[in-house]
Design a protein around this motif. Structure first.
Motif, PDB file in Angstrom:
ATOM      1  N   ASN A  34       0.862  -1.182   0.000  1.00 53.81           N
ATOM      2  CA  ASN A  34       0.000   0.000   0.000  1.00 53.81           C
ATOM      3  C   ASN A  34       0.896   1.228   0.000  1.00 53.81           C
ATOM      4  N   LEU A  35       0.612   2.186  -0.877  1.00 49.97           N
ATOM      5  CA  LEU A  35       1.483   3.348  -0.996  1.00 49.97           C
ATOM      6  C   LEU A  35       1.320   4.270   0.209  1.00 49.97           C
ATOM      7  N   PRO A  36       2.383   4.673   0.867  1.00 51.60           N
ATOM      8  CA  PRO A  36       2.287   5.604   2.003  1.00 51.60           C
ATOM      9  C   PRO A  36       1.588   6.905   1.620  1.00 51.60           C
ATOM     10  N   GLU A  37       1.734   7.330   0.372  1.00 51.72           N
ATOM     11  CA  GLU A  37       1.106   8.576  -0.070  1.00 51.72           C
ATOM     12  C   GLU A  37      -0.426   8.490  -0.050  1.00 51.72           C
ATOM     13  N   ASP A  38      -0.958   7.264  -0.195  1.00 53.42           N
ATOM     14  CA  ASP A  38      -2.411   7.091  -0.189  1.00 53.42           C
ATOM     15  C   ASP A  38      -3.020   7.296   1.192  1.00 53.42           C
ATOM     16  N   VAL A  39      -2.190   7.322   2.224  1.00 52.80           N
ATOM     17  CA  VAL A  39      -2.689   7.645   3.561  1.00 52.80           C
ATOM     18  C   VAL A  39      -3.362   9.017   3.544  1.00 52.80           C
ATOM     19  N   CYS A  40      -2.774   9.961   2.804  1.00 48.40           N
ATOM     20  CA  CYS A  40      -3.339  11.315   2.721  1.00 48.40           C
ATOM     21  C   CYS A  40      -4.688  11.303   2.007  1.00 48.40           C
ATOM     22  N   ARG A  41      -4.845  10.427   1.030  1.00 46.63           N
ATOM     23  CA  ARG A  41      -6.132  10.334   0.330  1.00 46.63           C
ATOM     24  C   ARG A  41      -7.211   9.772   1.250  1.00 46.63           C
ATOM     25  N   LEU A  42      -6.849   8.763   2.047  1.00 49.06           N
ATOM     26  CA  LEU A  42      -7.803   8.238   3.022  1.00 49.06           C
ATOM     27  C   LEU A  42      -8.165   9.326   4.033  1.00 49.06           C
ATOM     28  N   TYR A  43      -7.175  10.075   4.480  1.00 47.77           N
ATOM     29  CA  TYR A  43      -7.396  11.142   5.462  1.00 47.77           C
ATOM     30  C   TYR A  43      -8.351  12.206   4.898  1.00 47.77           C
ATOM     31  N   ARG A  44      -8.119  12.602   3.675  1.00 46.96           N
ATOM     32  CA  ARG A  44      -8.971  13.619   3.055  1.00 46.96           C
ATOM     33  C   ARG A  44     -10.398  13.097   2.887  1.00 46.96           C
ATOM     34  N   GLU A  45     -10.528  11.843   2.502  1.00 47.78           N
ATOM     35  CA  GLU A  45     -11.859  11.280   2.256  1.00 47.78           C
ATOM     36  C   GLU A  45     -12.687  11.193   3.536  1.00 47.78           C
ATOM     37  N   TYR A  52      -9.395   0.234  -1.330  1.00 46.41           N
ATOM     38  CA  TYR A  52      -9.435  -1.071  -1.990  1.00 46.41           C
ATOM     39  C   TYR A  52      -8.360  -1.119  -3.072  1.00 46.41           C
ATOM     40  N   ARG A  53      -7.792  -2.307  -3.226  1.00 43.99           N
ATOM     41  CA  ARG A  53      -6.625  -2.476  -4.077  1.00 43.99           C
ATOM     42  C   ARG A  53      -6.994  -2.407  -5.553  1.00 43.99           C
ATOM     43  N   SER A  54      -6.416  -1.442  -6.258  1.00 46.53           N
ATOM     44  CA  SER A  54      -6.675  -1.267  -7.682  1.00 46.53           C
ATOM     45  C   SER A  54      -6.089  -2.433  -8.472  1.00 46.53           C
ATOM     46  N   SER A  55      -6.727  -2.737  -9.592  1.00 47.34           N
ATOM     47  CA  SER A  55      -6.211  -3.801 -10.468  1.00 47.34           C
ATOM     48  C   SER A  55      -5.097  -3.297 -11.381  1.00 47.34           C
ATOM     49  N   VAL A  56      -4.888  -1.974 -11.382  1.00 46.19           N
ATOM     50  CA  VAL A  56      -3.851  -1.384 -12.242  1.00 46.19           C
ATOM     51  C   VAL A  56      -2.479  -1.867 -11.791  1.00 46.19           C
ATOM     52  N   GLY A  57      -1.793  -2.567 -12.671  1.00 48.28           N
ATOM     53  CA  GLY A  57      -0.441  -3.022 -12.387  1.00 48.28           C
ATOM     54  C   GLY A  57      -0.351  -4.153 -11.389  1.00 48.28           C
ATOM     55  N   SER A  79      -1.980 -16.517  -8.240  1.00 48.04           N
ATOM     56  CA  SER A  79      -2.969 -17.304  -7.496  1.00 48.04           C
ATOM     57  C   SER A  79      -3.509 -16.534  -6.297  1.00 48.04           C
ATOM     58  N   ARG A  80      -2.660 -15.704  -5.685  1.00 47.48           N
ATOM     59  CA  ARG A  80      -3.113 -14.936  -4.522  1.00 47.48           C
ATOM     60  C   ARG A  80      -4.188 -13.926  -4.912  1.00 47.48           C
ATOM     61  N   TYR A  81      -4.066 -13.370  -6.103  1.00 47.06           N
ATOM     62  CA  TYR A  81      -5.054 -12.408  -6.586  1.00 47.06           C
ATOM     63  C   TYR A  81      -6.433 -13.069  -6.670  1.00 47.06           C
ATOM     64  N   PHE A  82      -6.477 -14.276  -7.254  1.00 48.21           N
ATOM     65  CA  PHE A  82      -7.755 -14.961  -7.428  1.00 48.21           C
ATOM     66  C   PHE A  82      -8.299 -15.491  -6.091  1.00 48.21           C
ATOM     67  N   LEU A  83      -7.399 -15.899  -5.202  1.00 47.64           N
ATOM     68  CA  LEU A  83      -7.851 -16.302  -3.873  1.00 47.64           C
ATOM     69  C   LEU A  83      -8.457 -15.112  -3.125  1.00 47.64           C
ATOM     70  N   GLU A 120     -10.374   3.851  -4.296  1.00 48.93           N
ATOM     71  CA  GLU A 120      -9.391   3.014  -4.987  1.00 48.93           C
ATOM     72  C   GLU A 120      -7.982   3.495  -4.680  1.00 48.93           C
ATOM     73  N   THR A 121      -7.107   2.550  -4.335  1.00 52.32           N
ATOM     74  CA  THR A 121      -5.705   2.885  -4.065  1.00 52.32           C
ATOM     75  C   THR A 121      -4.812   1.921  -4.844  1.00 52.32           C
ATOM     76  N   LEU A 122      -3.658   2.402  -5.219  1.00 48.73           N
ATOM     77  CA  LEU A 122      -2.712   1.568  -5.958  1.00 48.73           C
ATOM     78  C   LEU A 122      -2.108   0.510  -5.045  1.00 48.73           C
ATOM     79  N   PHE A 123      -1.745  -0.614  -5.653  1.00 50.01           N
ATOM     80  CA  PHE A 123      -1.203  -1.727  -4.884  1.00 50.01           C
ATOM     81  C   PHE A 123      -0.007  -2.282  -5.645  1.00 50.01           C
TER      82      PHE A 123
END
Length: 730
Positions: free
Chosen positions: A99-110, A122-127, A132-136, A199-202
């Protein structure tokens, strides 16, 4: 330093990620002007994580180091981090930089903008690597959403931000789980919290190893087992771990010598509790758990009881501020935040709530916006003045009230299964279905009713005969009803009604009345203080040294001139209900007067619950003398006890200043000389200029619930604005 935000990061073998995590979080705080701190929890790491955590804490004043001696898991790390944190908001993040540390600020603002209780990234599918862990993960999310009626994109991401009180609440759970971190949103939903997702990058882990194996067969089994347990805890059973339960978990169990139910009593109690849905209003089988908790908590020290109260108070204040518009407006007008109310003394920063304000705001903004209407009970009463009063109680409050009542009944020597009689109104105002429930409840608890509102020379013999035949171990009811029975028993020299104890309630109990009742029935009287809004608030124990407050449920203030009354002073009773969140009662003026006691001194019975002294009656029943004296209803009860051979009943009504009506029901030895003696004595306290209008009546009827009002004032008085001085000492 006052922090707005605490970021909690549990760490297990993360020495390759921690420095970058801290540096990026510090940059994010600075960029967005957030007063933030970082709590690093070393969860028994075997690499250099522990040393690095201490090093980072030494380099940065806003980094806190916490250590676990052994690996205790993510949830334990969250709890330790929460306990060490100081921010109003808490963000949970993994230390692996996925989880990107920068996204903490987005959660805080929201969370600041949306007003939601919890914001989850929630973990974005981008990148994101589609292994198998993704599908689990997707499969588990589908299972959780389906089983718990949710529609979250990533039910178990664990990257969340919420207020401290919310996090503490959702981390409490009743059952043991392998991976409770996957169920925190389930817990949040079941407890009525609002959830928002962004949505947050993962990113993939670049340094270190995940605790999840490549082929997690054992983990899948444990996760599925956790899911089954959660269905029971959060869908089938609505008893959740509370502040009281959490506090008692680390304390010794109840001494076996203090157990009160064995053999047939335990079996009957089990049947009674198991059938609760058939005979109780909103009360479930959870009451057995709450009863057992209260059996233990009564023996805590005064300091421990106070700590429980203040923990519950902080949660109540957060609920009231964020979900009850009435309190949000008050806090904002006073420039306060929930953080300003940390203990019982801080309550004095808030204004009092009276019945008039409650009626006015109930349907506008006193109902919380996150209550579950299926777990609310409407409570209506005509009130002492005849003006209707309506409030709502939630299921948990009702269950705690029931458990506290049973606990206090045992202080008299009663044990569940003993015969009991109640001088009550039983079925007034009930529907047919409610009457059936009441009768089933009475059958299972071995209780009979004596109609309290039908006390007269004609039917008292029948009531006494019924009691003599039934032979109850405990009788409870209105003080005035016991007075009638005691007078009749004494007058006719009757025998055979000798319970172990009597619980007197609903009216002030003067010493003379207590002695008369105890002599007639041959047992001790245990006074109960309560109200319709809260049921039992305080009870006498076997020590008879004041009323022990049900402190697990209520904070009771005794106020005089707006300040806490000193020990021995008469003050107004003000209640804060710690359990009712659907319509919070915070600093509620219940309308009664009582004598303050030193709350730091425990009762002689050994219980650590705080105490209040003698109940002086209704604040609205104060009579103002022509000389300026203020006399509570109990004064007149004390005064007329010396004339009980001449005055069978009395009632005083004040309709205007300088005037009062004295209604008298004559006894056999009444005469005019005695009347003149009474009036001369009264004028010593109410003033010689007081106009006393005497009326002789055949009877003074009780109100329909069985109470007798000795004094009635039609003056609009506010006790906190009176220069109140007692007219007579005790």
């Amino acid at each position: 330093m006052i922090y707005e935000l605490s970021v909690v990061a549990p760490c297990y073998n993360e020495d390759g990620n921690l420095r970058e995590l801290v540096n990026r979080l510090q940059t994010a705080f600075k960029t967005k002007s957030i007063a933030g701190e970082i709590v690093l929890v070393d969860d028994g790491s075997k690499d250099g994580t522990g040393a690095l955590v201490d090093q980072l804490a030494g380099e940065h004043p806003n980094v806190i180091a916490v250590h676990h001696g052994t690996n205790r898991g993510i949830v334990a790390g969250w709890r330790s981090g929460l306990e060490a944190s100081r921010g109003d908001l808490v963000c949970l993040i993994d230390a692996d930089l996925q989880n990107l540390p920068e996204d903490v600020c987005r959660l805080y603002r929201e969370i600041r903008i949306s007003g939601a209780d919890i914001v989850q990234g929630y973990r974005s599918s981008v990148g994101r690597l589609r292994d198998s862990r993704y599908f689990l993960s997707k499969t588990l999310n589908l299972i959780l959403n389906t089983c718990f009626g949710m529609r979250l994109r990533d039910n178990k991401s664990g990257f969340i931000i919420c207020r401290r009180a919310v996090l503490a609440d959702i981390l409490r759970h009743r059952l043991n789980y392998y991976y409770f971190q996957s169920l925190i949103m389930i817990s949040a939903k079941s407890k009525g919290y609002t959830i928002r997702e962004i949505e947050t990058l993962f990113e993939s882990r670049l340094v270190g190893r995940s605790f999840i194996p490549r082929v997690p067969v054992a983990m899948i089994y444990k996760v599925l087992l956790d899911n089954i347990k959660a269905i029971y805890e959060y869908r089938m059973c609505d008893q959740h771990t509370t502040v009281l339960d959490e506090y008692l978990q680390n304390l010794p169990k109840l001494d076996p010598s203090q157990e009160t139910m064995f053999g047939w009593r335990r079996m009957l109690f089990g049947l009674y509790v198991w059938t609760m849905p058939l005979h109780a209003w909103l009360i479930s089988r959870n009451v057995r758990i709450y009863y057992e908790q209260l059996k233990r908590s009564q023996w805590l020290t005064p300091e421990q009881v106070r700590e429980i109260q203040e923990r519950k108070l902080r949660e109540l204040i957060h609920q009231a501020y964020y979900h009850v518009g009435y309190y949000r407006d008050i806090f904002d007008q006073l420039g306060l935040t929930p953080a300003d109310i940390q203990n019982t003394e801080d309550l004095q920063k808030l204004p009092l709530l009276d019945k008039k304000a409650f009626r006015k705001h109930l349907y506008f903004d006193l109902l919380s916006d996150n209550h579950d209407k299926r777990k609310m009970l409407k409570i209506a009463t005509s009130g002492s003045t005849g003006e209707p009063f309506v409030c709502y109680a939630e299921k948990y409050q009702l269950e705690m009230r029931w458990a506290a009542t049973l606990r206090s009944m045992e202080w008299t020597g009663y044990r569940f299964g003993d015969r009991q009689a109640r001088l009550w109104h039983q079925t007034i105002g009930m529907s047919f279905g409610q009457v059936i429930r009441e009768r089933i409840d009475a059958l299972l608890s071995r209780r009979i009713f004596i109609p309290a509102y039908e006390m007269s020379d004609r039917n008292i013999p029948h009531s006494i005969a019924k009691l003599r035949k039934f032979k109850p171990v405990l009788i409870d009811g209105y003080a005035e009803s016991f007075n009638f029975l005691a007078h009749y028993i004494k007058q006719h020299g009757l025998q055979g009604v000798s319970p172990k104890g009597i619980i007197s309630s609903a009216q002030a109990l003067p010493d003379q009345s207590r002695k008369s009742i105890e002599t007639a029935f041959g047992c001790h009287v245990f006074d109960k203080y309560g109200s319709r809004e809260f049921s039992g608030i305080a009870y006498e124990s076997e020590a008879h040294d004041g009323h022990l407050i049900v402190a697990e449920n209520y904070i009771v203030e005794i106020l005089k001139d707006g300040r806490p009354a000193k020990p021995g002073e008469v003050g107004e009773v003000v209640i804060t209900d710690l359990n009712n969140r659907c319509t919070p009662f915070i600093r509620y003026r219940v309308g009664d007067l009582a004598v303050a006691m030193d709350t730091s001194m425990p009762s002689a019975c050994g219980r650590g619950l705080p105490r209040v002294g003698q109940i002086e009656g209704r604040a609205q029943a104060i009579i103002i003398g022509a000389n300026g004296n203020y006399l509570p209803g109990t004064f007149f009860m004390h005064y007329f006890k010396d004339f009980d051979y001449a005055v069978r009943q009395f009632q005083i009504i004040q309709d205007r200043l300088g005037h009062m009506i004295l209604k008298i029901v004559k006894a056999d030895r009444f005469n005019d000389a005695l009347l003149e003696e009474m009036l001369v004595g009264l004028r010593r306290y109410v003033g010689t200029q007081m106009e006393i209008q005497v009326e002789f009546v055949d009877s003074i009827p009780m109100v329909r619930t069985g109470k007798h009002q000795a004094t009635i004032s039609h003056l609009n008085l506010d006790f906190q604005e009176l220069d109140y001085k007692e007219a007579v000492g005790r």
